[in-house]
Design a protein around this motif. Structure first.
Motif, PDB file in Angstrom:
ATOM      1  N   LEU A  51       0.816  -1.210   0.000  1.00 36.84           N
ATOM      2  CA  LEU A  51       0.000   0.000   0.000  1.00 36.84           C
ATOM      3  C   LEU A  51       0.851   1.262   0.000  1.00 36.84           C
ATOM      4  O   LEU A  51       0.422   2.305  -0.538  1.00 36.84           O
ATOM      5  N   ALA A  52       2.058   1.185   0.557  1.00 33.05           N
ATOM      6  CA  ALA A  52       2.939   2.356   0.582  1.00 33.05           C
ATOM      7  C   ALA A  52       3.294   2.835  -0.820  1.00 33.05           C
ATOM      8  O   ALA A  52       3.632   4.009  -1.020  1.00 33.05           O
ATOM      9  N   LYS A  53       3.203   1.940  -1.800  1.00 34.04           N
ATOM     10  CA  LYS A  53       3.511   2.306  -3.176  1.00 34.04           C
ATOM     11  C   LYS A  53       2.278   2.855  -3.910  1.00 34.04           C
ATOM     12  O   LYS A  53       2.371   3.227  -5.076  1.00 34.04           O
ATOM     13  N   PHE A  54       1.143   2.878  -3.208  1.00 31.05           N
ATOM     14  CA  PHE A  54      -0.105   3.393  -3.791  1.00 31.05           C
ATOM     15  C   PHE A  54      -0.728   4.398  -2.820  1.00 31.05           C
ATOM     16  O   PHE A  54      -1.838   4.193  -2.333  1.00 31.05           O
ATOM     17  N   PRO A  55      -0.005   5.493  -2.533  1.00 32.56           N
ATOM     18  CA  PRO A  55      -0.502   6.440  -1.519  1.00 32.56           C
ATOM     19  C   PRO A  55      -1.842   7.058  -1.885  1.00 32.56           C
ATOM     20  O   PRO A  55      -2.599   7.455  -0.988  1.00 32.56           O
ATOM     21  N   HIS A  56      -2.168   7.115  -3.174  1.00 29.68           N
ATOM     22  CA  HIS A  56      -3.441   7.702  -3.588  1.00 29.68           C
ATOM     23  C   HIS A  56      -4.632   6.805  -3.232  1.00 29.68           C
ATOM     24  O   HIS A  56      -5.786   7.253  -3.315  1.00 29.68           O
ATOM     25  N   LEU A  57      -4.358   5.560  -2.820  1.00 24.12           N
ATOM     26  CA  LEU A  57      -5.437   4.650  -2.428  1.00 24.12           C
ATOM     27  C   LEU A  57      -5.523   4.473  -0.907  1.00 24.12           C
ATOM     28  O   LEU A  57      -6.370   3.737  -0.424  1.00 24.12           O
ATOM     29  N   ALA A  58      -4.651   5.167  -0.187  1.00 29.18           N
ATOM     30  CA  ALA A  58      -4.596   4.996   1.268  1.00 29.18           C
ATOM     31  C   ALA A  58      -5.905   5.408   1.931  1.00 29.18           C
ATOM     32  O   ALA A  58      -6.365   4.760   2.875  1.00 29.18           O
ATOM     33  N   ASP A  83      -9.753  -9.144   7.693  1.00 31.34           N
ATOM     34  CA  ASP A  83      -8.705  -8.154   7.483  1.00 31.34           C
ATOM     35  C   ASP A  83      -8.696  -7.795   6.005  1.00 31.34           C
ATOM     36  O   ASP A  83      -9.311  -8.494   5.179  1.00 31.34           O
ATOM     37  N   LEU A  84      -8.020  -6.707   5.669  1.00 26.48           N
ATOM     38  CA  LEU A  84      -7.970  -6.228   4.294  1.00 26.48           C
ATOM     39  C   LEU A  84      -6.544  -6.128   3.803  1.00 26.48           C
ATOM     40  O   LEU A  84      -5.619  -5.877   4.577  1.00 26.48           O
ATOM     41  N   CYS A  85      -6.380  -6.315   2.515  1.00 20.93           N
ATOM     42  CA  CYS A  85      -5.097  -6.023   1.881  1.00 20.93           C
ATOM     43  C   CYS A  85      -5.372  -5.500   0.479  1.00 20.93           C
ATOM     44  O   CYS A  85      -6.434  -5.743  -0.094  1.00 20.93           O
ATOM     45  N   LEU A  86      -4.418  -4.774  -0.062  1.00 23.75           N
ATOM     46  CA  LEU A  86      -4.498  -4.280  -1.432  1.00 23.75           C
ATOM     47  C   LEU A  86      -3.930  -5.352  -2.354  1.00 23.75           C
ATOM     48  O   LEU A  86      -2.914  -5.981  -2.044  1.00 23.75           O
ATOM     49  N   ALA A  87      -4.600  -5.579  -3.476  1.00 26.47           N
ATOM     50  CA  ALA A  87      -4.191  -6.667  -4.362  1.00 26.47           C
ATOM     51  C   ALA A  87      -4.246  -6.227  -5.820  1.00 26.47           C
ATOM     52  O   ALA A  87      -4.841  -5.207  -6.168  1.00 26.47           O
ATOM     53  N   ASP A  88      -3.653  -7.042  -6.659  1.00 20.16           N
ATOM     54  CA  ASP A  88      -3.628  -6.792  -8.094  1.00 20.16           C
ATOM     55  C   ASP A  88      -4.499  -7.829  -8.798  1.00 20.16           C
ATOM     56  O   ASP A  88      -4.596  -8.975  -8.357  1.00 20.16           O
ATOM     57  N   GLY A  89      -5.130  -7.414  -9.900  1.00 14.18           N
ATOM     58  CA  GLY A  89      -5.835  -8.367 -10.745  1.00 14.18           C
ATOM     59  C   GLY A  89      -7.128  -8.905 -10.183  1.00 14.18           C
ATOM     60  O   GLY A  89      -7.506 -10.034 -10.482  1.00 14.18           O
ATOM     61  N   ALA A 104      -6.592  -2.960  -6.586  1.00 11.87           N
ATOM     62  CA  ALA A 104      -6.130  -1.579  -6.766  1.00 11.87           C
ATOM     63  C   ALA A 104      -6.860  -0.914  -7.930  1.00 11.87           C
ATOM     64  O   ALA A 104      -7.258   0.252  -7.843  1.00 11.87           O
ATOM     65  N   GLY A 105      -7.026  -1.631  -9.030  1.00 10.17           N
ATOM     66  CA  GLY A 105      -7.731  -1.072 -10.179  1.00 10.17           C
ATOM     67  C   GLY A 105      -9.175  -0.745  -9.852  1.00 10.17           C
ATOM     68  O   GLY A 105      -9.716   0.274 -10.302  1.00 10.17           O
ATOM     69  N   PHE A 106      -9.814  -1.621  -9.071  1.00 11.28           N
ATOM     70  CA  PHE A 106     -11.188  -1.384  -8.652  1.00 11.28           C
ATOM     71  C   PHE A 106     -11.289  -0.141  -7.776  1.00 11.28           C
ATOM     72  O   PHE A 106     -12.167   0.714  -7.972  1.00 11.28           O
TER      73      PHE A 106
END
Length: 231
Positions: A51-58, A83-89, A104-106
């Motif tokens: 998530l640190a690499k996607f600060p706009h989604l924080a 719990d939650l995590c940010l994921a790809d695809g 992340a795209g969603f």
């Protein structure tokens, strides 16, 4: 689970649920619950993102974490069950341990659509994977039986999403429209998008009526128990 190619929403895949039919190995599982759980949650998990690499989604993730606690309470579970995590695809999926993968795209595509974000999260929590032991029978399911149970479980999750949105005083129409947009092809483990939208609307209307009456007749009880005011 739904894959999103290239970080956007792929309208050719079904949202937040299984992608493929169950394998023969699934059909040989001992418990019916294990068979359905494998069909719904047994697909390869999407890659987890930092998530640190996607600060706009924080901010979106922070909001979802807050609602995760409220929704867990509404479901009758402990907040630590999820719990939650940010994921790809993926749009969103939950695994057998209650970890919810938010795509992340969603999040980027729906960052201004709170009803959609909360509705999708509620759908995942509505699966309540820790209750799967209620299917205690031991027999192998046919492919048709397994698909039918998957449709039933997806419907239960949709009903919970509709009820949760009503409790939060949020509209269910954006979620129904989102389903119509992303679920354009038939799938044996889902009802069609129009049917799912009607299920969500019906659950939302019923809960909204009860919620309004609770607020009018028992305002103090409502303040103490409503998920909207929780935490």
């Amino acid at each position: 689970m739904t894959r999103i190619n290239g970080g956007g929403i792929n309208t050719q895949l079904n949202p937040f649920g299984p992608e493929a039919q169950a394998s023969n190995q699934t059909a040989q599982s001992a418990h019916i619950g294990a068979q359905v759980q494998k069909a719904l949650f047994g697909k390869p998990k999407p890659p987890v993102l930092d998530l640190a690499k996607f600060p706009h989604l924080a901010e979106q993730m922070k909001t979802l974490h807050r609602f995760r606690k409220k929704l867990a309470t509404m479901a009758g579970d402990d907040e630590d069950d999820y719990d939650l995590c940010l994921a790809d695809g993926t749009i969103a999926m939950i695994d057998e341990d209650g970890l919810i993968y938010m795509g992340a795209g969603f999040l980027e595509s729906c960052k201004d659509d709170e009803e959609v974000l909360i509705g999708v999260l509620a759908h995942e929590i509505g699966h309540r994977p820790k209750r799967w032991k209620e299917y205690e029978s031991r027999r192998s399911l046919t492919q048709e039986e397994l698909q039918g149970l998957c449709r039933e479980e997806e419907t239960r999750a949709d009903i919970f999403a509709g009820k949760a949105l009503a409790e939060m005083n949020l509209s269910c129409e954006p979620l129904a429209e989102f389903l119509r947009m992303v679920q354009q092809q038939p799938h044996p483990e889902y009802f069609d998008a129009e049917t799912r939208g009607e299920v969500i609307r019906d659950a939302h209307a019923g809960r909204a009526y009860r919620t309004d009456n609770r607020k009018k007749l028992f305002p103090e009880f409502d303040r103490m128990t409503s998920p909207k005011g929780h935490l």
